[in-house]
Design a protein around this motif. Structure first.
Motif, PDB file in Angstrom:
ATOM      1  N   ILE A   1      -2.540   7.964  -2.558  1.00  0.00           N
ATOM      2  CA  ILE A   1      -2.655   7.280  -1.263  1.00  0.00           C
ATOM      3  C   ILE A   1      -3.699   6.160  -1.365  1.00  0.00           C
ATOM      4  O   ILE A   1      -4.793   6.385  -1.883  1.00  0.00           O
ATOM      5  CB  ILE A   1      -3.128   8.290  -0.173  1.00  0.00           C
ATOM      6  N   GLY A   2      -3.334   4.983  -0.900  1.00  0.00           N
ATOM      7  CA  GLY A   2      -4.290   3.869  -0.922  1.00  0.00           C
ATOM      8  C   GLY A   2      -4.130   2.967  -2.131  1.00  0.00           C
ATOM      9  O   GLY A   2      -4.770   1.916  -2.205  1.00  0.00           O
TER      10      GLY A   2
ATOM     11  N   HIS B   1       8.700   0.878   6.692  1.00  0.00           N
ATOM     12  CA  HIS B   1       8.596   1.833   5.588  1.00  0.00           C
ATOM     13  C   HIS B   1       9.492   1.427   4.427  1.00  0.00           C
ATOM     14  O   HIS B   1      10.646   1.065   4.633  1.00  0.00           O
ATOM     15  CB  HIS B   1       9.089   3.225   5.995  1.00  0.00           C
TER      16      HIS B   1
ATOM     17  N   PRO C   1       0.813  -1.214   0.000  1.00  0.00           N
ATOM     18  CA  PRO C   1       0.000   0.000   0.000  1.00  0.00           C
ATOM     19  C   PRO C   1       0.851   1.271   0.000  1.00  0.00           C
ATOM     20  O   PRO C   1       1.865   1.350   0.693  1.00  0.00           O
ATOM     21  CB  PRO C   1      -0.785  -0.099   1.321  1.00  0.00           C
TER      22      PRO C   1
ATOM     23  N   ARG D   1      10.292  16.000  -3.153  1.00  0.00           N
ATOM     24  CA  ARG D   1      11.553  15.293  -3.371  1.00  0.00           C
ATOM     25  C   ARG D   1      11.367  14.003  -4.172  1.00  0.00           C
ATOM     26  O   ARG D   1      12.252  13.152  -4.200  1.00  0.00           O
ATOM     27  CB  ARG D   1      12.278  15.032  -2.041  1.00  0.00           C
TER      28      ARG D   1
ATOM     29  N   ILE E   1       6.063   6.794  -0.110  1.00  0.00           N
ATOM     30  CA  ILE E   1       6.310   5.918   1.038  1.00  0.00           C
ATOM     31  C   ILE E   1       5.326   4.754   0.980  1.00  0.00           C
ATOM     32  O   ILE E   1       4.117   4.945   0.868  1.00  0.00           O
ATOM     33  CB  ILE E   1       6.155   6.678   2.377  1.00  0.00           C
ATOM     34  N   LEU E   2       5.899   3.553   1.052  1.00  0.00           N
ATOM     35  CA  LEU E   2       5.100   2.333   1.033  1.00  0.00           C
ATOM     36  C   LEU E   2       4.980   1.750   2.421  1.00  0.00           C
ATOM     37  O   LEU E   2       5.896   1.880   3.241  1.00  0.00           O
ATOM     38  CB  LEU E   2       5.779   1.265   0.177  1.00  0.00           C
ATOM     39  N   TYR E   3       3.868   1.063   2.675  1.00  0.00           N
ATOM     40  CA  TYR E   3       3.782   0.151   3.803  1.00  0.00           C
ATOM     41  C   TYR E   3       4.435  -1.134   3.299  1.00  0.00           C
ATOM     42  O   TYR E   3       3.829  -1.895   2.539  1.00  0.00           O
ATOM     43  CB  TYR E   3       2.314  -0.023   4.189  1.00  0.00           C
ATOM     44  N   GLY E   4       5.676  -1.360   3.705  1.00  0.00           N
ATOM     45  CA  GLY E   4       6.486  -2.465   3.193  1.00  0.00           C
ATOM     46  C   GLY E   4       7.940  -2.135   3.491  1.00  0.00           C
ATOM     47  O   GLY E   4       8.510  -1.246   2.856  1.00  0.00           O
TER      48      GLY E   4
ATOM     49  N   VAL F   1       1.293   4.851   1.305  1.00  0.00           N
ATOM     50  CA  VAL F   1       0.773   5.563   2.486  1.00  0.00           C
ATOM     51  C   VAL F   1       1.147   7.034   2.520  1.00  0.00           C
ATOM     52  O   VAL F   1       0.570   7.804   3.290  1.00  0.00           O
ATOM     53  CB  VAL F   1       1.188   4.876   3.813  1.00  0.00           C
ATOM     54  N   ALA F   2       2.125   7.454   1.727  1.00  0.00           N
ATOM     55  CA  ALA F   2       2.481   8.881   1.701  1.00  0.00           C
ATOM     56  C   ALA F   2       3.171   9.187   0.380  1.00  0.00           C
ATOM     57  O   ALA F   2       3.808   8.326  -0.220  1.00  0.00           O
ATOM     58  CB  ALA F   2       3.391   9.246   2.865  1.00  0.00           C
ATOM     59  N   ILE F   3       3.017  10.434  -0.067  1.00  0.00           N
ATOM     60  CA  ILE F   3       3.654  10.888  -1.307  1.00  0.00           C
ATOM     61  C   ILE F   3       4.313  12.229  -1.022  1.00  0.00           C
ATOM     62  O   ILE F   3       3.693  13.106  -0.417  1.00  0.00           O
ATOM     63  CB  ILE F   3       2.620  11.005  -2.452  1.00  0.00           C
ATOM     64  N   HIS F   4       5.587  12.359  -1.403  1.00  0.00           N
ATOM     65  CA  HIS F   4       6.329  13.604  -1.184  1.00  0.00           C
ATOM     66  C   HIS F   4       6.832  14.142  -2.518  1.00  0.00           C
ATOM     67  O   HIS F   4       7.973  13.925  -2.900  1.00  0.00           O
ATOM     68  CB  HIS F   4       7.500  13.356  -0.228  1.00  0.00           C
TER      69      HIS F   4
END
Lengths: 373, 373
Positions: free
Chosen positions: A331-332, A316, A255, A263, A267-270, A257-260
């Protein structure tokens, strides 16, 4: 089937093709295939090998041997220096299946001589260059001494022959380097066969690494091959040249979970508790912990350019992405990631979901108590 | 209790002392201690925290939250960006315990607004320098927008405050560097409190890394600390300066399976599927995967000089030893190894054996099915 947490997907057709291809190669080369089951550690995946005609297997622990023995495998080699602390379990297994042990020194032979209650097959592990463990192929003094002793113990210890694991092929990415390593091993094994064939006319020569077995077309000069990773392959094997991206049969779904965007990172859950921390170093010195793919109607695509997993902490995963790639994700979403080392990822994930939605077990996901004998 | 395979030993008294020391420090500094339970992931170890007065905990996944909720914990923060794919489980948990979620962007807030069925506590994760994830502490535009939205949603989302994880302290080994990182975070958090305290007069500031919480004596300026690794510590934390060797509360016991005197190496049954692959780089560039200790009547010694784990493959550990050290060991001995990263080792080992012989569980050793809601 809805995926909500990091999940290891398994493309059954790709795995079955990998299994069939190696089985056909073994037949073509007239060598016995004794595949290593430590990569998948799954009773169900094991059945696909049986369908391809496999009868003898390799494992790396007594627990793994017991697991596959409980699933009907009758000819099992534990390709790890005998752990003499587990003699009780070894004796139970030896009563149940055709058990092959691997020794690397005389002390172990003496413990076996003293404590074995049922006959086993014994191979000596030879070091032909990897320098992890094994008896040096040129250490005739040691080999003479051990084999003299083994001959006396023939009732309990049926001497089978010599096994090699050329782990140093994993550091190569050149077919000639791998062929050279293999030639060196086969040459040294033949020297040993010459030396000991009078005493042991049927002694067998066995090699084990996935790169040699995958890359070399003519596997001449040995009686047995024991590759394991080829069932799934991974980014490491693709880099070595053992497989194409298309033959990698496992893929993580993680999944987002965050996008930046500032830069170019997602960010993955993994993280390292899912993938393990094995890394693929690029020519420019950067580290890759996984390559990103698109999911398709029946599996996944080739790795995408401009996007990859560049670091892992406990849960992460950090993905670096070009602006074009980054804008595809929200996200998701689930992101597909080809793993660097499928053995370690499978061990951590404790099971598989096939692309058809079926759940397959992995030994590491089973309660340890169930297996205590 | 006879150990025959790689086993993770836990010195209960050392762990309890680590737990008590941090609890006393929190009281001394008038901060709430909300320890991170991802290091141990064990219901039984959790009880030792309860005995030390801990009531609120931190976890890193919904599954971990569910596990500890089932073991009577009522105040749980999931310190990981909300995985919106797990809203069903989050809703179940929110009905059961005082649940704290952590968000890093507005998209997640909107999913929560839309799908939450029970009120939760919400913190925003702030990035004060680690650059893994979180909203940059100076990104007022984003923070203003999110907090405006959160204020409207106050019924469902009780805004709790700001959380930081200064993971970059793990790269330091200098108390002043760690103090500087902590000062920077606290300063930035105070700027945020100033900006938003009119709207949210009770907003809380929370920091989380074990190095800062272990090394800094006066933890001023925050309301809450969330360290986790300190329950066991490990070689990484010792290197950083967070603990002494003597405070490391876990130790692997690994069978010796081969000895190679010609190159001063001992082979252990214990590899990357037991330890994980985290590494400690030495000043001379060499890699250490574990330090060797002697077992004593009630635990283990300080690390020995002239002997250490220098490489790991899937099941093999390679120990480099001086001639004096090498001659102490024989096939079938158990060697004690302090791990580089106790969180990952515990996760792989799936459970503990206390030095008194008691078995303690780890969430990763429990069947996943049991936990499916």
């Amino acid at each position: 089937m809805r995926i909500t947490t990091p999940t290891l997907l398994l493309d059954k057709e790709k795995a079955k093709n990998n299994i069939r291809r190696m089985a056909a190669k073994a037949i073509r080369n007239s060598v016995r295939l004794r595949p290593h089951f430590k990569t998948h550690q799954s009773a169900q995946v094991g059945e696909w090998f049986r369908e391809a005609g496999v009868e003898a297997i390799t494992v790396s622990s007594v627990r793994m041997a017991r697991y596959f023995a409980n699933h009907g495998w009758k000819d099992i080699m534990i390709a790890f220096p005998v752990n003499v602390l587990e003699m009780d379990s070894i004796n139970e297994l030896a009563a149940q299946v055709k058990l092959h042990l691997v020794a690397v020194n005389q002390d172990t032979i003496e413990v076996l001589a003293d404590q074995l209650q049922h006959p086993v097959h014994l191979s000596l592990k030879i070091d032909t260059g990897y320098r992890r463990t094994g008896i040096l192929a040129t250490n005739y003094a040691e080999l003479d001494k051990i084999l003299q002793r083994v001959q006396v113990l023939g009732e309990k210890l049926h001497f089978e022959g010599f096994v090699v694991h050329d782990g140093h092929t994993y550091k190569q990415s050149d077919v000639y380097a791998i062929q050279t390593i293999n030639n060196t091993s086969v040459y040294q094994l033949h020297q040993l066969r010459e030396r000991y064939k009078a005493k042991f006319p049927n002694l067998q020569l066995s090699i084990g690494d996935t790169p040699s077995c995958s890359i070399i077309e003519t596997l001449s000069g040995v009686d047995e091959i024991r590759p394991g990773n080829y069932v799934f392959y991974d980014l490491t094997q693709q880099r070595i040249g053992s497989c194409s991206f298309d033959e990698i049969a496992v893929c993580m779904a993680c999944p987002v979970v965050a996008i930046h965007p500032e830069r170019g990172e997602i960010i993955l859950y993994g993280g390292s508790v899912h993938f393990s921390k094995d890394v693929l170093l690029q020519e420019d010195g950067t580290a890759v912990y996984g390559r990103v793919v698109d999911f398709t109607s029946n599996g996944w695509s080739a790795p995408l350019e401009g996007i990859q997993v560049v670091s892992l902490s406990q849960e992460h995963g950090v993905v670096k992405a070009s602006p074009e790639q980054l804008k595809k994700y929200k996200i998701g979403d689930l992101m597909g990631i080809l793993p660097v080392h499928s053995c370690l990822t499978s061990n951590l994930m404790q099971g598989y979901m096939t692309t058809e939605g079926e759940h397959l077990e992995h030994l590491s996901g089973l309660p340890k108590r169930e297996l205590v004998s």
